[in-house]
Each structure stands twice: as structure tokens, then as C-alpha cells.
Scaffold this motif. Structure first.
Motif, PDB file in Angstrom:
ATOM      1  N   ALA A   1       0.838  -1.127   0.086  1.00 54.55           N
ATOM      2  CA  ALA A   1       0.056   0.041   0.122  1.00 54.55           C
ATOM      3  C   ALA A   1       0.789   1.218   0.142  1.00 54.55           C
ATOM      4  CB  ALA A   1      -0.837  -0.043   1.435  1.00 54.55           C
ATOM      5  N   TYR A   2       2.023   1.136   0.717  1.00 49.08           N
ATOM      6  CA  TYR A   2       3.047   2.185   0.817  1.00 49.08           C
ATOM      7  C   TYR A   2       3.618   2.585  -0.776  1.00 49.08           C
ATOM      8  CZ  TYR A   2       7.661   4.235   1.716  1.00 49.08           C
ATOM      9  OH  TYR A   2       8.695   5.064   1.741  1.00 49.08           O
ATOM     10  N   LEU A   3       3.574   1.432  -1.291  1.00 49.77           N
ATOM     11  CA  LEU A   3       4.349   1.666  -2.687  1.00 49.77           C
ATOM     12  C   LEU A   3       3.449   2.420  -3.640  1.00 49.77           C
ATOM     13  CD1 LEU A   3       6.287  -1.640  -3.371  1.00 49.77           C
ATOM     14  CD2 LEU A   3       7.227   0.649  -2.972  1.00 49.77           C
ATOM     15  N   TRP A   4       2.007   2.346  -3.252  1.00 50.67           N
ATOM     16  CA  TRP A   4       1.075   3.189  -4.212  1.00 50.67           C
ATOM     17  C   TRP A   4       1.067   4.444  -3.780  1.00 50.67           C
ATOM     18  CZ3 TRP A   4      -4.375   1.467  -5.887  1.00 50.67           C
ATOM     19  CH2 TRP A   4      -4.201   0.170  -6.307  1.00 50.67           C
ATOM     20  N   GLN A   5       1.847   4.996  -2.839  1.00 51.98           N
ATOM     21  CA  GLN A   5       1.619   6.259  -2.193  1.00 51.98           C
ATOM     22  C   GLN A   5       3.201   6.831  -2.614  1.00 51.98           C
ATOM     23  OE1 GLN A   5       0.979   6.148   1.866  1.00 51.98           O
ATOM     24  NE2 GLN A   5      -0.974   5.626   1.291  1.00 51.98           N
ATOM     25  N   GLN A   6       4.187   6.162  -3.138  1.00 48.83           N
ATOM     26  CA  GLN A   6       5.650   6.788  -3.298  1.00 48.83           C
ATOM     27  C   GLN A   6       5.803   6.848  -4.614  1.00 48.83           C
ATOM     28  OE1 GLN A   6       7.462   7.690  -0.195  1.00 48.83           O
ATOM     29  NE2 GLN A   6       5.427   7.036   0.298  1.00 48.83           N
ATOM     30  N   THR A   7       6.758   7.731  -4.982  1.00 50.92           N
ATOM     31  CA  THR A   7       7.159   7.967  -6.435  1.00 50.92           C
ATOM     32  C   THR A   7       8.331   7.100  -6.887  1.00 50.92           C
ATOM     33  OG1 THR A   7       8.512   9.961  -5.611  1.00 50.92           O
ATOM     34  CG2 THR A   7       6.421  10.388  -6.458  1.00 50.92           C
ATOM     35  N   SER A   8       9.344   6.849  -6.009  1.00 47.18           N
ATOM     36  CA  SER A   8      10.387   6.050  -6.473  1.00 47.18           C
ATOM     37  C   SER A   8      11.062   5.023  -5.438  1.00 47.18           C
ATOM     38  CB  SER A   8      11.569   7.013  -6.670  1.00 47.18           C
ATOM     39  OG  SER A   8      12.622   6.222  -7.015  1.00 47.18           O
ATOM     40  N   PHE A   9      11.149   3.803  -5.923  1.00 50.84           N
ATOM     41  CA  PHE A   9      11.676   2.907  -5.168  1.00 50.84           C
ATOM     42  C   PHE A   9      12.760   2.336  -5.595  1.00 50.84           C
ATOM     43  CE2 PHE A   9      10.304   0.109  -1.485  1.00 50.84           C
ATOM     44  CZ  PHE A   9       9.723   0.904  -0.828  1.00 50.84           C
ATOM     45  N   HIS A  10      13.598   2.985  -6.443  1.00 54.96           N
ATOM     46  CA  HIS A  10      14.880   2.181  -7.155  1.00 54.96           C
ATOM     47  C   HIS A  10      15.712   1.647  -6.232  1.00 54.96           C
ATOM     48  CE1 HIS A  10      13.057   2.865 -11.196  1.00 54.96           C
ATOM     49  NE2 HIS A  10      12.834   4.138 -10.911  1.00 54.96           N
TER      50      HIS A  10
ATOM     51  N   ALA B   1      10.546  -3.372   7.538  1.00 55.23           N
ATOM     52  CA  ALA B   1      10.118  -3.525   8.792  1.00 55.23           C
ATOM     53  C   ALA B   1      10.654  -2.647   9.903  1.00 55.23           C
ATOM     54  CB  ALA B   1      10.146  -5.382   9.067  1.00 55.23           C
ATOM     55  N   SER B   2      11.748  -2.403   9.793  1.00 50.74           N
ATOM     56  CA  SER B   2      12.298  -1.397  10.974  1.00 50.74           C
ATOM     57  C   SER B   2      11.916   0.082  10.820  1.00 50.74           C
ATOM     58  CB  SER B   2      13.968  -1.505  11.235  1.00 50.74           C
ATOM     59  OG  SER B   2      14.277  -2.374  10.807  1.00 50.74           O
ATOM     60  N   GLN B   3      11.821   0.249   9.472  1.00 54.40           N
ATOM     61  CA  GLN B   3      11.759   1.964   9.179  1.00 54.40           C
ATOM     62  C   GLN B   3      10.118   2.071   9.372  1.00 54.40           C
ATOM     63  OE1 GLN B   3      13.299   2.173   5.133  1.00 54.40           O
ATOM     64  NE2 GLN B   3      15.416   1.764   6.158  1.00 54.40           N
ATOM     65  N   ARG B   4       9.287   1.333   8.606  1.00 54.44           N
ATOM     66  CA  ARG B   4       7.942   1.647   8.278  1.00 54.44           C
ATOM     67  C   ARG B   4       6.863   1.069   9.731  1.00 54.44           C
ATOM     68  NH1 ARG B   4       6.487   5.318   5.116  1.00 54.44           N
ATOM     69  NH2 ARG B   4       4.704   4.334   5.313  1.00 54.44           N
ATOM     70  N   LEU B   5       7.383   0.559  10.569  1.00 52.93           N
ATOM     71  CA  LEU B   5       6.626   0.029  11.794  1.00 52.93           C
ATOM     72  C   LEU B   5       7.074   0.320  13.184  1.00 52.93           C
ATOM     73  CD1 LEU B   5       5.788  -3.485  10.279  1.00 52.93           C
ATOM     74  CD2 LEU B   5       4.246  -1.719  10.295  1.00 52.93           C
ATOM     75  N   SER B   6       6.298   0.532  14.037  1.00 48.20           N
ATOM     76  CA  SER B   6       6.771   0.798  15.459  1.00 48.20           C
ATOM     77  C   SER B   6       6.608  -0.631  16.007  1.00 48.20           C
ATOM     78  CB  SER B   6       5.717   1.619  16.161  1.00 48.20           C
ATOM     79  OG  SER B   6       5.804   2.752  15.375  1.00 48.20           O
ATOM     80  N   TRP B   7       7.844  -1.095  16.683  1.00 51.70           N
ATOM     81  CA  TRP B   7       7.888  -2.387  17.357  1.00 51.70           C
ATOM     82  C   TRP B   7       7.837  -2.195  18.911  1.00 51.70           C
ATOM     83  CZ3 TRP B   7       7.952  -6.818  14.501  1.00 51.70           C
ATOM     84  CH2 TRP B   7       8.199  -6.738  13.159  1.00 51.70           C
TER      85      TRP B   7
ATOM     86  N   GLY C   1      -8.444  -1.797   2.421  1.00 57.44           N
ATOM     87  CA  GLY C   1      -9.367  -1.053   2.798  1.00 57.44           C
ATOM     88  C   GLY C   1      -9.084  -0.505   4.258  1.00 57.44           C
ATOM     89  N   VAL C   2      -8.364  -1.287   5.196  1.00 57.11           N
ATOM     90  CA  VAL C   2      -8.145  -1.020   6.360  1.00 57.11           C
ATOM     91  C   VAL C   2      -6.862  -1.095   6.677  1.00 57.11           C
ATOM     92  CG1 VAL C   2      -8.579  -1.843   8.897  1.00 57.11           C
ATOM     93  CG2 VAL C   2     -10.434  -2.326   7.263  1.00 57.11           C
ATOM     94  N   TYR C   3      -6.288  -2.139   6.831  1.00 61.19           N
ATOM     95  CA  TYR C   3      -4.696  -2.344   7.456  1.00 61.19           C
ATOM     96  C   TYR C   3      -3.608  -1.401   6.600  1.00 61.19           C
ATOM     97  CZ  TYR C   3      -6.567  -5.391  10.825  1.00 61.19           C
ATOM     98  OH  TYR C   3      -7.153  -5.685  11.798  1.00 61.19           O
ATOM     99  N   GLY C   4      -3.528  -1.763   5.157  1.00 63.99           N
ATOM    100  CA  GLY C   4      -2.573  -0.887   4.453  1.00 63.99           C
ATOM    101  C   GLY C   4      -2.673   0.427   4.574  1.00 63.99           C
ATOM    102  N   PRO C   5      -3.856   1.196   4.011  1.00 58.44           N
ATOM    103  CA  PRO C   5      -3.934   2.646   4.067  1.00 58.44           C
ATOM    104  C   PRO C   5      -3.664   3.270   5.587  1.00 58.44           C
ATOM    105  CG  PRO C   5      -6.026   1.752   2.895  1.00 58.44           C
ATOM    106  CD  PRO C   5      -4.918   0.453   3.553  1.00 58.44           C
ATOM    107  N   LEU C   6      -4.037   2.474   6.584  1.00 58.26           N
ATOM    108  CA  LEU C   6      -4.102   3.258   8.092  1.00 58.26           C
ATOM    109  C   LEU C   6      -2.778   3.093   8.550  1.00 58.26           C
ATOM    110  CD1 LEU C   6      -7.480   1.935   9.693  1.00 58.26           C
ATOM    111  CD2 LEU C   6      -7.236   4.216   8.357  1.00 58.26           C
ATOM    112  N   CYS C   7      -2.263   2.134   8.093  1.00 61.11           N
ATOM    113  CA  CYS C   7      -0.752   1.946   8.783  1.00 61.11           C
ATOM    114  C   CYS C   7       0.101   2.754   8.072  1.00 61.11           C
ATOM    115  CB  CYS C   7      -0.397   0.430   8.495  1.00 61.11           C
ATOM    116  SG  CYS C   7       0.491  -0.219   9.952  1.00 61.11           S
ATOM    117  N   ASN C   8      -0.513   3.366   6.988  1.00 61.43           N
ATOM    118  CA  ASN C   8       0.431   4.352   6.141  1.00 61.43           C
ATOM    119  C   ASN C   8      -0.057   5.667   6.503  1.00 61.43           C
ATOM    120  OD1 ASN C   8       2.535   2.838   4.513  1.00 61.43           O
ATOM    121  ND2 ASN C   8       0.897   1.573   4.122  1.00 61.43           N
TER     122      ASN C   8
END
Ligand code: 6R9
Length: 575
Positions: free
Chosen positions: A12-21, A36-42, A254-261
Motif C-alpha cells: 500500500a505504501y508503494l502506491w503512495q511513493q514516487t520512487s523505489f529504485h 520492517a524497521s523503518q515503517r513499523l513501530s515495534w 481498505g483497512v490495514y494498508g492505508p491506515l498503517c501508512n
């Protein structure tokens, strides 16, 4: 369960970003580990990224790590942007949408979580949700995740028996529902269905009932009324996933991807044709949807009504058009691209499954140079390693081949077991092709390494010794059995003589595929039997043609039983 959502979060995050090269080159483990370390709180960090073994059916990701997906979907964003809109609830009646901010959704989730705990729901318990797509349903999912309970979301169109089966299977003590649902202008008595279902479910101790409409319903000692909730308005990026939350697409996108981002998500309660076939595009205009994610069944339905219903509305806010659930045939793809997107928005055909948790094969709209070919799911998503295997279980190394679609390495979002039946998990997914995860689908891989899904392997038919995928045939005649038997649904207002049509279709298939594939029988029908998530139930059509109508199999996911009766009557008339 919480970790299942990790790769959804990334896609879902990738849908929102412009570059991932920069991440493409990284090794799989480094890739998932870094994200996992950057995008989530553990709560506690993980020790190992992965420890998986397909031959043992062992799937372990981020061992030692602990996180809460509801904290990741809500608290994280409430710290930084509490008033950002998290959900837009696109209610059945157009123009009556309701917006929920991250702060409001967190409050509602915490209140529900505390109530569930007070009612005795504990970590590992299962809660069944029988609700339409609405903010309270999302808050219920997140509340379960928050307190460590498992949610079992049952599509609110399922019958009392189908609901009871799923409650018994999960031994749920608690069911959450609403008094009535509203869909396409019709009021549906959901609480009454729950009442019927729980009569045969001794595990159920309480039914939480929210009010979706103003009509009162009979309450028993087991029922707990839920209060109504608050809302506010704010602008933001809008992710429009049209799927019902009862389907995996509604869960992940609908839920987890967009909200988590930290995105804003639209919860669509209605149908694509209520009050008229312009509903989706009117909603796009009114809510400013930027990513529209729909199913081919809906696109095919809408194109029958003509372009005017789309062109009436301003769709300049749209950036990306997604498709999921079935192969999208070229005509539907092109209409989606040219008419809906005005030729301006990339159409991304996303292949994945409930078992994969998130998108596995899809084009990369973020890459301006990436080629997109109509009807092809194109490239494996980062970290996904597909393999095509032949009937003997050999890997097809050369491109330009067709085989059973398998995945050779684990990824974090994948299923790790089947509830209460780990052996079945191993047998279904890992035994058919040892060392590989077997998807059940067939796929073609082009010379360039692009993938096209050819349909479920149990839908592949053997005609005169040739294996034909239903998707390939459907693409030409826009369905089939051992001899080729085609069911045709005509566009609205089209009138043709059936024998003329049959002749044209036979010529088209002979020309575009081969003579042996030319249909033996053609039956014009008003509609096809579909699941609630819009997939054509081909196995039912096969039984009709084989005249095994007393043995149609499990019909609990069938959307409208009348469609089957119509097809049967038509078949009897013809033969
Ligand atoms: C997400 C979802 C999974 C099955 C899958 C395949 C079919 C899904 C597709 C597609 C062709 C696509 N499928 N997306 N076929 N192209 N883009 O649909 O999950 O309900 O578990 O269904 O749907 O056959 O194996 P689920």
C-alpha cells in the motif's frame, strides 16, 4: 496474525511513493528487514528477519519481535497528525458520506477494545463480525487486533447457515453486528440473521448490536447495545478501495494498508449501480479519490451501460486505477484506461490471494518508464520470487512458457497455517510442488519476464489434448468446459440473433486462438452466478453443463441463487 499485515503495509505504501529504485537492488532479507524497521513501530525488536522452510510448511518472520498492528494503524499517526482523515465512509445514499479522523478512530477503537475486554474477550479468542463496511466495523477489527483477539469478518450478505458455520469453526464467544444493513437502497435485517445463526452456536455468549438505521430490533438477554459515534471533516489523500471488508481486499487495502501508512481510506457501503451506474465516478468526484481499486466484475458491468455515466463526472483527482480478483480481459482493461482514466492514469492489474496477504504481482505505476501491457499483471512485487512449474514438477526456466504459478521464497505477509488444520495447510500449499508455495493458479511468463494469470488451474480445460486457460478464451469471446461451452452475457440494449452470434464467436476464437478451441455450444444468459466478491463461479457452470445440478457443491458464497436457476433453465431449454 499481526505480522500478516506487514507486506500489505508495504505494498500500500508503494502506491503512495514516487520512487523505489534504491531498494530494488537489495537482497530479499535486507529488503523486508529494512522496511520492517523503518515503517513499523515495534514493542520489542525482532532478532531474525526470517526462518522459513516450505517443505516443512514452516513460516516464521521477525522472530522475537513484537508489535501491535492497531498501534501501527492509529497511535503512530495520532501522535503526528490527529486530525487527518483516516476513513471516509461512502454510505449507501450518495452525498451522505461521513469522515473519521485518526484521533476519532483511535478513540472508538479503544472504547470498543475496553468493552470487549470487560465482556471477557481475551488474547487469542475469536470475535465474529457480521457487519457492512462501516467505521464501526473497522474499529471492531482494530479493537480485536489491539487486545490480541482474532477477528473473523463474515461478509454481511452470507446466510444464517453460512454465518453459523463460520462462528462454530472459530468457536467465537462474541459476535458484533448492526441492526440493519443498507445496500443499493434496500434494507437488510442483519440482526435477524445473527439471531437465527446463533441458535445453533453454543459458544456465543454475547452479540454486540450497533444501530445502522433508526429501526429498532428485538433484543434478547444475550444482546449488548452499542452507542452511535462522532465524526469531523478534513482534506487529505484518499485511497478508494471499493471492496467489502468481508473480502481480503477490504482487509488489506481498505483497512490495514492505508491506515498503517497514515492514509485516508474510503469505505464503500453501496453498489456500483446504486442509484445509477455513475455511482463510482460521482463518488470519485465528490470525495476526490486518487487511487481507485476495483474488481473486473464491476468494470465489466459498468462498461455495458456506456461511457456517458463516466464522462458526466470530473475524474481529474484520479492518479492510479487498480484491478483485483479475476483476470481483467482486454476490453475491460482498455475501457477502464481510456474512459475512466481518460488515458491518463496507469491501470494496474494486481494479482494476489487471501493466502498471500497482499499484492504479489503488479505493474509499478511509480516507475514512469515501466511498461504496462493490458491484461497482464506484469512483474513480481519486490521480495516476491515466482516460479512456473510443469505437470512433472520441473521448473520452467525459459521465459515464454505457461505453468503452475508457485512462489519459491517466503514473504512476511503470507499465510502461516490454516486455522485448526496445519496438516491441510501443508498438503494444499506445499505438497503439490515440494519446496514451493503453490497458488492454485496457472500463469504465462513472456519473453520479457512479464506475467499473465491464465485462471485457476482447476478451470483449465483439456480440449483435444490442448490445455486452455479460461482467461485466454474469455479474453477473445469476452467460459468453457471440456468441450468448449460458452456462456455469453450481452451488453445492455444489444439484440442479436443467437445463431449469428454463435457463428461470429466461433470465427473469432478460431482466428485468435485456434480452431480446436472454437466453442461447441453457446448459451446466452442474463447474468452469471458469482461469489459475493464478484468472481464467476465456473465450477457451478461446469456442473450445469454436465447436468449434475443436484450436486452443485458449496454455494454459501454465492451472491444470488436466482442466477443459477436462470442458467439451468436456459440450459434445459437449449438441450
Ligand atoms: C485478492 C483476492 C484469489 C484468486 C487468485 C486468482 C484470482 C485475484 C487476480 C486474479 C487474475 C488478478 N485473482 N487477482 N486472477 N488476475 N489480478 O482476490 O483474493 O479472494 O483469495 O482470490 O483470485 O485466481 O488465486 P481471493
Amino acid at each position: 496474525m499481526l505480522l500478516n499485515h506487514v507486506s500489505t503495509v508495504f505494498t500500500a505504501y508503494l502506491w503512495q511513493q514516487t520512487s523505489f529504485h534504491d531498494v530494488v537492488a537489495l537482497e530479499i532479507e535486507t529488503f523486508w528487514g529494512a522496511l520492517a524497521s523503518q515503517r513499523l513501530s515495534w514493542i520489542s525488536p525482532f532478532n531474525t528477519v526470517q526462518n522459513c522452510n516450505f517443505s516443512q510448511g514452516k513460516i516464521k518472520w521477525f522472530e522475537g519481535g513484537k508489535l501491535n498492528v492497531s498501534v501501527n494503524c492509529l497511535d503512530r499517526h495520532v501522535h503526528t497528525c490527529p486530525e487527518r482523515v483516516a476513513l471516509i465512509w461512502e454510505r449507501d445514499e450518495p452525498g451522505t458520506e461521513v469522515k473519521f479522523t485518526y484521533r476519532e478512530l483511535l478513540e472508538l477503537t479503544c472504547r470498543l477494545g475496553n468493552l470487549l475486554k470487560r465482556l471477557g474477550v481475551r488474547r487469542g479468542d475469536c470475535v465474529t463480525l457480521y457487519m457492512p463496511s462501516c467505521p464501526l466495523a473497522v474499529a471492531s477489527m482494530l479493537a480485536c487486533a489491539r487486545i490480541g483477539a482474532v477477528h473473523n469478518v463474515v461478509f454481511a450478505g452470507f446466510s444464517a447457515e453460512a454465518l453459523a458455520d463460520r462462528i462454530r469453526d472459530t468457536q467465537s464467544s462474541t459476535v458484533i453486528t448492526v441492526n440493519q444493513g443498507v445496500r443499493g437502497g434496500k434494507v437488510i435485517d442483519l440482526k435477524r440473521t445473527v439471531d437465527q445463526a446463533v441458535q445453533n452456536c453454543p459458544s456465543v455468549q454475547q452479540v454486540l448490536v450497533a444501530m445502522r438505521t433508526e429501526n429498532s430490533v428485538a433484543m434478547t438477554d444475550r444482546d449488548v447495545p452499542l452507542e452511535e459515534y462522532v465524526f469531523s471533516y478534513q482534506d487529505g489523500d484518499v485511497f478508494g478501495c471499493m471492496a467489502d471488508i468481508g473480502w481480503i481486499t477490504g482487509h488489506s487495502y481498505g483497512v490495514y494498508g492505508p491506515l498503517c501508512n497514515g492514509g485516508t481510506t474510503v469505505l464503500f457501503e453501496s453498489t456500483p449501480v446504486y442509484p445509477d451506474p455513475g455511482r463510482y465516478w460521482e463518488t470519485v468526484q465528490r470525495l476526490g479519490i486518487s487511487q481507485f481499486y476495483g474488481a473486473p466484475t464491476a468494470i465489466r458491468l459498468l462498461l455495458k451501460y456506456g461511457d456517458e455515466w463516466v464522462q458526466k463526472y470530473d475524474r481529474s483527482c484520479l492518479k492510479t486505477l487498480g484491478s483485483v480478483g479475476e483476470p481483467i480481459n482486454r476490453e475491460a482493461w482498455e475501457w477502464y484506461h481510456r474512459v475512466v482514466g481518460g488515458g491518463r492514469c496507469p491501470v494496474i492489474d494486481t494479482w494476489w490471494q487471501t493466502e498471500t496477504g497482499g499484492i504479489c504481482i503488479a505493474p509499478r505505476p511509480s516507475d514512469p518508464d515501466a511498461e504496462i501491457i493490458p491484461g497482464m499483471a506484469m512483474r513480481p512485487f519486490y521480495g516476491i520470487k515466482p516460479a512456473l512449474l510443469d505437470a512433472k514438477g520441473e521448473v520452467l526456466h525459459a521465459h515464454d512458457s505457461t505453468g503452475a504459478l508457485c512462489i519459491s521464497m517466503a514473504w512476511p505477509g503470507m499465510a502461516r497455517t490454516i486455522h485448526n488444520d496445519h496438516q491441510r495447510f501443508i498438503e494444499t500449499y506445499f505438497q503439490p510442488y515440494p519446496g514451493y508455495f503453490f497458488t492454485g493458479d496457472g500463469a504465462y511468463c513472456s519473453k520479457e519476464g512479464y506475467y499473465q494469470i491464465v485462471g485457476r488451474l482447476d478451470d483449465v480445460i483439456n480440449v483435444s489434448g490442448h490445455r486452455l486457460g479460461t482467461a485466454e478464451l474469455e479474453d477473445v469471446v469476452v467460459c468453457t468446459i471440456k468441450c468448449v461451452y460458452v456462456f455469453v452475457v450481452l451488453k445492455k440494449g444489444v439484440e442479436v440473433q443467437e445463431d449469428v452470434l454463435a457463428q461470429q464467436l466461433r470465427e473469432m476464437v478460431s482466428r485468435n486462438i485456434a480452431k480446436y478451441a472454437s466453442p461447441d455450444y453457446i448459451q446466452v444468459v442474463g447474468r452469471l452466478p458469482k461469489t459475493r466478491s464478484g468472481k464467476i463461479m465456473r465450477r457451478v457452470l461446469r456442473k450445469v453443463v454436465e447436468r449434475k445440478t443436484d450436486d452443485l457443491g458449496d454455494l454459501s458464497t454465492l451472491d444470488d441463487s436466482e442466477a443459477v436457476h436462470e442458467v439451468i433453465r436456459g440450459h434445459q431449454r437449449l438441450h
